[in-house]
Write an enzyme that holds these catalytic residues in place. Structure first.
Site, mmCIF file in Angstrom:
data_model
loop_
_atom_site.group_PDB
_atom_site.id
_atom_site.type_symbol
_atom_site.label_atom_id
_atom_site.label_comp_id
_atom_site.label_asym_id
_atom_site.label_seq_id
_atom_site.Cartn_x
_atom_site.Cartn_y
_atom_site.Cartn_z
ATOM 1 N N TYR A 102 42.280 69.189 76.092
ATOM 2 C CA TYR A 102 43.392 69.987 76.698
ATOM 3 C C TYR A 102 43.012 71.296 76.475
ATOM 4 O O TYR A 102 42.077 71.829 75.703
ATOM 5 C CB TYR A 102 44.551 69.789 75.702
ATOM 6 C CG TYR A 102 44.214 70.156 74.360
ATOM 7 C CD1 TYR A 102 44.708 71.348 73.834
ATOM 8 C CD2 TYR A 102 43.956 69.323 73.348
ATOM 9 C CE1 TYR A 102 44.535 71.984 72.609
ATOM 10 C CE2 TYR A 102 43.609 69.636 71.965
ATOM 11 C CZ TYR A 102 43.901 70.987 71.624
ATOM 12 O OH TYR A 102 43.619 71.557 70.315
ATOM 13 N N PHE A 112 45.518 79.966 73.755
ATOM 14 C CA PHE A 112 45.549 79.890 72.228
ATOM 15 C C PHE A 112 44.899 78.671 71.663
ATOM 16 O O PHE A 112 44.668 78.533 70.522
ATOM 17 C CB PHE A 112 47.098 79.630 72.108
ATOM 18 C CG PHE A 112 47.998 78.500 72.585
ATOM 19 C CD1 PHE A 112 47.806 77.268 71.983
ATOM 20 C CD2 PHE A 112 48.875 78.802 73.610
ATOM 21 C CE1 PHE A 112 48.583 76.375 72.601
ATOM 22 C CE2 PHE A 112 49.346 77.731 74.422
ATOM 23 C CZ PHE A 112 49.394 76.411 73.662
ATOM 24 N N ASP A 113 44.421 77.696 72.443
ATOM 25 C CA ASP A 113 43.615 76.675 71.799
ATOM 26 C C ASP A 113 43.004 75.613 73.170
ATOM 27 O O ASP A 113 43.648 75.435 73.953
ATOM 28 C CB ASP A 113 44.415 75.808 71.086
ATOM 29 C CG ASP A 113 43.905 74.742 70.183
ATOM 30 O OD1 ASP A 113 42.481 74.946 69.804
ATOM 31 O OD2 ASP A 113 44.412 73.830 69.663
ATOM 32 N N ILE A 132 53.801 67.795 69.827
ATOM 33 C CA ILE A 132 55.172 68.280 70.249
ATOM 34 C C ILE A 132 55.789 67.475 71.094
ATOM 35 O O ILE A 132 55.160 66.581 71.770
ATOM 36 C CB ILE A 132 54.848 69.767 70.915
ATOM 37 C CG1 ILE A 132 54.065 69.840 72.093
ATOM 38 C CG2 ILE A 132 54.487 70.739 69.687
ATOM 39 C CD1 ILE A 132 53.590 71.078 72.658
ATOM 40 N N TYR A 158 57.154 74.790 70.204
ATOM 41 C CA TYR A 158 57.324 74.933 68.913
ATOM 42 C C TYR A 158 58.632 75.739 68.635
ATOM 43 O O TYR A 158 58.822 76.352 67.515
ATOM 44 C CB TYR A 158 56.228 76.240 68.502
ATOM 45 C CG TYR A 158 54.873 75.141 68.550
ATOM 46 C CD1 TYR A 158 54.541 74.192 67.339
ATOM 47 C CD2 TYR A 158 54.091 75.215 69.756
ATOM 48 C CE1 TYR A 158 53.528 73.421 67.436
ATOM 49 C CE2 TYR A 158 52.871 74.419 69.526
ATOM 50 C CZ TYR A 158 52.590 73.700 68.518
ATOM 51 O OH TYR A 158 51.285 72.870 68.520
ATOM 52 N N PHE A 175 49.583 73.649 79.457
ATOM 53 C CA PHE A 175 48.517 72.908 79.029
ATOM 54 C C PHE A 175 47.921 71.929 80.308
ATOM 55 O O PHE A 175 48.789 71.549 81.127
ATOM 56 C CB PHE A 175 48.823 71.695 78.141
ATOM 57 C CG PHE A 175 49.214 72.031 76.784
ATOM 58 C CD1 PHE A 175 48.444 72.156 75.853
ATOM 59 C CD2 PHE A 175 50.514 72.464 76.081
ATOM 60 C CE1 PHE A 175 48.567 72.582 74.511
ATOM 61 C CE2 PHE A 175 50.838 72.968 74.958
ATOM 62 C CZ PHE A 175 49.689 72.934 74.128
#
Length: 188
Positions: A102, A112-113, A132, A158, A175
């Site tokens: 991902y 962010f990731d 999530i 979140y 994502f």
């Protein structure tokens, strides 16, 4: 002062209209304007100071509509299939262990990731609250090798707290995901 914190204003303008059930309005009562809530079915003239009455009406309607807007304003999870798979013997379902790659970004494109630079898939059990809600819902019915784009509203991500410092509160998450492998537990 007046009871209940409402101010009764002198009335300067006439406003004739038929009141319907459930309508808020300022009406003439003994030289003062009062706020009435429906159950009324009446004709007649009311007079009110228009700017004050409009402000009060707007405030009251806003307060009444808040619970409705709170649920209708919620955005939904968006799922886009980026790469389909021709041969798909099993599709992901609740309880499956998924191996995923991902990349997560904010709406402005800030990453962010990502699991890709680590060259290590993310492994978790689907539908069990390990990830999530947007993932638990958005990865159902996926095939091995399939790629999807998920646009996840904050309520399914979140929330208002976010995940500082990289994910601010209220953030919509985007994502790009790829399902590498499904491990299905044998049914008893």
């Amino acid at each position: 002062g007046p009871r209940g914190g409402f101010r009764a204003w002198p009335i300067r303008k006439w406003d004739c209209r038929r009141l319907r059930r459930g309508v808020w309005s300022g009406v003439w009562r003994g030289g003062r304007s009062q706020l009435l809530l429906g159950g009324l079915e009446t004709s007649g003239c009311t007079r009110m100071q228009s700017s004050q009455a409009t402000a009060l009406l707007t405030l009251c309607l806003w307060a009444l509509c808040q619970p409705v807007l709170g649920t209708e304003g919620k955005r939904k999870l968006q799922i886009g299939v980026k790469k389909r798979v021709e041969n798909c013997p099993i599709k992901s379902r609740k309880g499956d262990v998924l191996h995923m790659h991902y990349t997560g970004k904010l709406e402005d494109g800030t990453e962010f990731d990502s699991s890709i630079p680590r060259d290590q898939p993310f492994i978790f059990s689907l539908g069990t609250g390990q990830v999530i809600k947007g993932w638990d819902q958005g990865l159902l019915g996926m095939c091995e090798g399939e790629k999807r784009k998920l646009v996840i509203p904050s309520e399914l991500g979140y929330g208002d707290r976010g995940a500082p410092p990289k994910i601010p509160g209220g953030a919509t998450l985007i994502f790009e995901v790829e399902l590498l492998k499904i491990e299905r537990r044998p049914e008893l």
